[in-house]
Every structure is written in C-alpha cells, then in structure tokens.
Scaffold this motif. Sequence first.
Motif: not given
Length: 207
Positions: A76-81, A156-162, A192-194, A197-207
């Motif tokens: 089984v592959v659990v897929v998280v968007h 993938h992305s935020a799903g990669g973090h999860l 996949l492109a998870g 680094d939440l601290a750095t991500y939160s400081q990016q423009e538009g976040r």
Amino acid sequence: MLAAYPMLSRFILCFILATPLAMSQTNAQQQQPTLITWQQIAETPVPAADHVIKYGSDSLQFGELRLPEGKGNFPVVVVVHGGCWLNQYNLQYMSHLSDALTKAGYATWNIEFRRVGDAYGAWPGTFQDVAMATDHVRELAKRYPLDAKKVVVIGHSAGGHLALWLAARHRLPKSSPLYVKNPLKLKGVVSLAGITDLATYSQQEGR
C-alpha cells in the motif's frame, strides 16, 4: 527509507521524469519543449477511484482507494497531497500519481484531510487527520486485499512535510496531543519537494 521498495523508488523517479522527457523527444526538432502548468494539471480529467471511503465522521475525512488487477495482497502507498496546508487545494491532483502507482501494482490510499481554513484544520486537526487516515489502512485491509505490513507514504510539498511526520510520529511522547499508542508501522517514506524548513518557509514573501 525505501530500501524495502527499490522498484517503487525507481518507478516514482521515472514517473516524475517521463512527461518532460517525452515532451522533449516530441519537440526535439523544434527544440522547444512544452512545459505543463499547474492549471493544466488541475484541468486534466481525474482518474476515477475504485472506492471512496470515509475514515472519520467529518466530510473531509475520506480517501480514494485504488486497487491493482490481481488477487493481492497488495503493498500500500498512502498518498498525501500538498497545497501549503490550505483548503484551497485538495487531493485531486495526486490522483494521477495514485493511478499510475496502482497500474504498477501498488494499492493506493489517496487521503483528504482538514486543512487551514477548515473547521478543526491546521494544528492539531490536520495532523490528527493524516494519522487517522494512515492508521485506517488496518481497517481497509480487513475488507480489501491489502498488506497492512507493507505500507509506505508519499507526500508532495506540504504533504511531503506531513509524510515525514507520519514516519516519525511513533517517537511522540505520551504528553503530545498527537500521541497514539500503536501507530501503523511504515516501511518507508517519500517526500516530493517537501517543505521541511518551516521557519525559513514562513519568512518567504507572500507566506
């Protein structure tokens, strides 16, 4: 963490690379490869799931189960968007990867969950939902030909973090609101492109 699934690792790599490569070959003479946009992905018809199943009482606590041809029992592959944990984005775009993995012989459980902007989403609801959905594989295995001892998670992305969090949650202390006694054991995790680094991500423009 995918030593037990070398074929899955190779398949995912090929899936990611296949479309750009095919486009490059198709347009080799023109030397103008066509890139696919997020909008085009969103507009691509979504492959139908074999079953849409609830894992909780909320309307967003459900998943799409796809089963390969054959008798099983299937890994089984659990897929998280992804989607920046926001409720603007849902599981549909990961249905294409789920469908491709299923055709390659893996059962896929493409999960939906409450996100930022949903009632009880964000902390801790988003984490509780993805954990509950993953643990629900045990219940699915009672009804469908699944091997609940051979489960990996792809996000993938935020799903990669999860997905990475799901692989590590067995280490949570009992004092955590996300602690459960017996989380489903995973054989591996793919981010996949998870967003790790939440601290750095939160400081990016538009976040």
